[in-house]
Design a protein around this motif. Structure first.
Motif, short mmCIF file in Angstrom:
data_model
loop_
_atom_site.label_atom_id
_atom_site.label_comp_id
_atom_site.label_asym_id
_atom_site.label_seq_id
_atom_site.Cartn_x
_atom_site.Cartn_y
_atom_site.Cartn_z
N HIS A 115 -5.79 3.82 -0.58
CA HIS A 115 -5.68 2.39 -0.25
C HIS A 115 -5.56 1.63 -1.56
CE1 HIS A 115 -7.06 2.90 4.02
NE2 HIS A 115 -7.51 4.01 3.48
N PHE A 116 -4.44 0.98 -1.76
CA PHE A 116 -4.22 0.26 -3.01
C PHE A 116 -4.56 -1.22 -2.87
CE2 PHE A 116 -1.59 3.83 -4.35
CZ PHE A 116 -1.86 3.89 -5.71
N LEU A 117 -5.06 -1.79 -3.94
CA LEU A 117 -5.12 -3.24 -4.07
C LEU A 117 -3.75 -3.67 -4.55
CD1 LEU A 117 -8.64 -3.89 -5.67
CD2 LEU A 117 -7.88 -4.52 -3.37
N ALA A 118 -2.94 -4.22 -3.64
CA ALA A 118 -1.57 -4.61 -3.96
C ALA A 118 -1.48 -6.12 -4.13
CB ALA A 118 -0.63 -4.16 -2.83
N LYS A 119 -0.60 -6.56 -5.00
CA LYS A 119 -0.52 -7.99 -5.28
C LYS A 119 -0.16 -8.76 -4.01
CE LYS A 119 4.28 -8.10 -7.00
NZ LYS A 119 5.12 -8.47 -8.16
N GLN A 120 -0.76 -9.91 -3.86
CA GLN A 120 -0.65 -10.70 -2.64
C GLN A 120 0.79 -11.07 -2.32
OE1 GLN A 120 -3.76 -13.61 -1.99
NE2 GLN A 120 -2.26 -15.10 -1.30
N GLN B 297 -2.48 -1.14 2.84
CA GLN B 297 -2.64 -1.71 1.51
C GLN B 297 -3.42 -3.03 1.63
OE1 GLN B 297 -1.23 0.51 -1.01
NE2 GLN B 297 -1.36 1.49 0.98
N LEU B 298 -4.14 -3.37 0.59
CA LEU B 298 -5.03 -4.53 0.61
C LEU B 298 -4.50 -5.62 -0.32
CD1 LEU B 298 -8.33 -2.48 0.18
CD2 LEU B 298 -7.28 -3.22 2.33
N CYS C 162 -13.74 -0.97 1.30
CA CYS C 162 -12.99 0.28 1.43
C CYS C 162 -13.79 1.44 0.83
CB CYS C 162 -11.65 0.13 0.71
SG CYS C 162 -10.62 1.60 0.69
N LEU C 163 -14.40 1.22 -0.32
CA LEU C 163 -15.20 2.27 -0.97
C LEU C 163 -16.47 2.55 -0.17
CD1 LEU C 163 -14.76 1.03 -4.64
CD2 LEU C 163 -13.85 3.16 -3.69
#
Length: 236
Positions: free
Chosen positions: A61-66, A88-89, A109-110
């Protein structure tokens, strides 16, 4: 793992990645088979978020740019649906409370025992060098007590450099380093000095794996022109 993610990865993304880009992988065993972990990688290409998960059994699960979730028109809608379908977040990079709320979704998520991918530089490298890391990765590590796996993506900037729409079939690689344990510093999770130290240790681990030149300025500041790009050694 969602049905869409598993199907797309198993039958489309992973086979295509192996066929077209012949990736070599080192240290894959350093990624935990279960439980939470932060996958902290350098960032050379938009395709990094495709190539690296394709080589792992677990979902990332990635922290993706908004901006990937708010683009206009049909293309923006398709992009948004794709990122939502792959869990994706959205990450608000404007700073302050907005960024803190984005980090909270990563922390959740963690807490659920998942793998969280993050690019500590905050954006793709504008020049192939490794730039100063943002302390969000340290906040997540200390708050969750999850191990941090440093990762080096190799050659993805030649496969799909900034401005190129489709990746070119070239070989690429990735190295997964030994997990870093910061659980002994959780009591200092609000100490900015400790957060900076932890972030710098993570960036140094990535630098050792990638062999990149490190520059102590934020990549976003170089991209925006707020600060000039530091000269390369041996150049005027």
């Amino acid at each position: 793992m969602s049905t869409f993610y598993w199907s797309a990865k198993t039958f489309v993304v992973a086979p295509a990645t192996r066929l077209l880009f012949r990736p070599w992988v080192k240290g894959r065993a350093h990624v935990p088979a279960e439980g939470p972990a932060i996958l902290a990688s350098n960032h050379l290409s938009v395709s990094d978020s495709v190539f690296m998960p394709a080589m792992l059994d677990r979902q990332v699960h990635f922290l993706a740019k908004q901006e990937y979730f708010t683009g206009p028109g049909p293309r923006g809608w398709v992009t948004k649906k794709f990122f939502q379908a792959t869990n994706q977040l959205p990450m608000d990079r404007s700073g302050g409370q907005a960024s803190l709320r984005s980090l909270e979704s990563g922390l959740e998520c963690l807490r659920e025992g998942k793998l969280l991918g993050i690019y500590p530089e905050g954006t793709r490298s504008p020049d192939g060098r490794l730039h100063r890391g943002k302390i969000g990765v340290a906040k997540l590590a200390l708050a969750s007590q999850a191990p941090v796996v440093p990762i080096a993506m190799i050659g993805t900037d030649r496969v799909q450099p900034i401005g190129r729409t489709l990746p070119a079939p070239r070989r690429l690689g990735m190295i997964f380093g030994e997990p870093l344990d910061f659980s002994g510093r959780t009591e200092s999770a609000t100490d900015h000095r400790v957060l900076r130290e932890v972030t710098d240790e993570i960036m140094e681990a990535i630098r050792r794996l990638s062999g990149q030149e490190y520059v102590d300025v934020y990549a976003a500041d170089v991209k925006s022109g707020r600060v000039p790009a530091p000269p390369r050694p041996g150049r005027d």
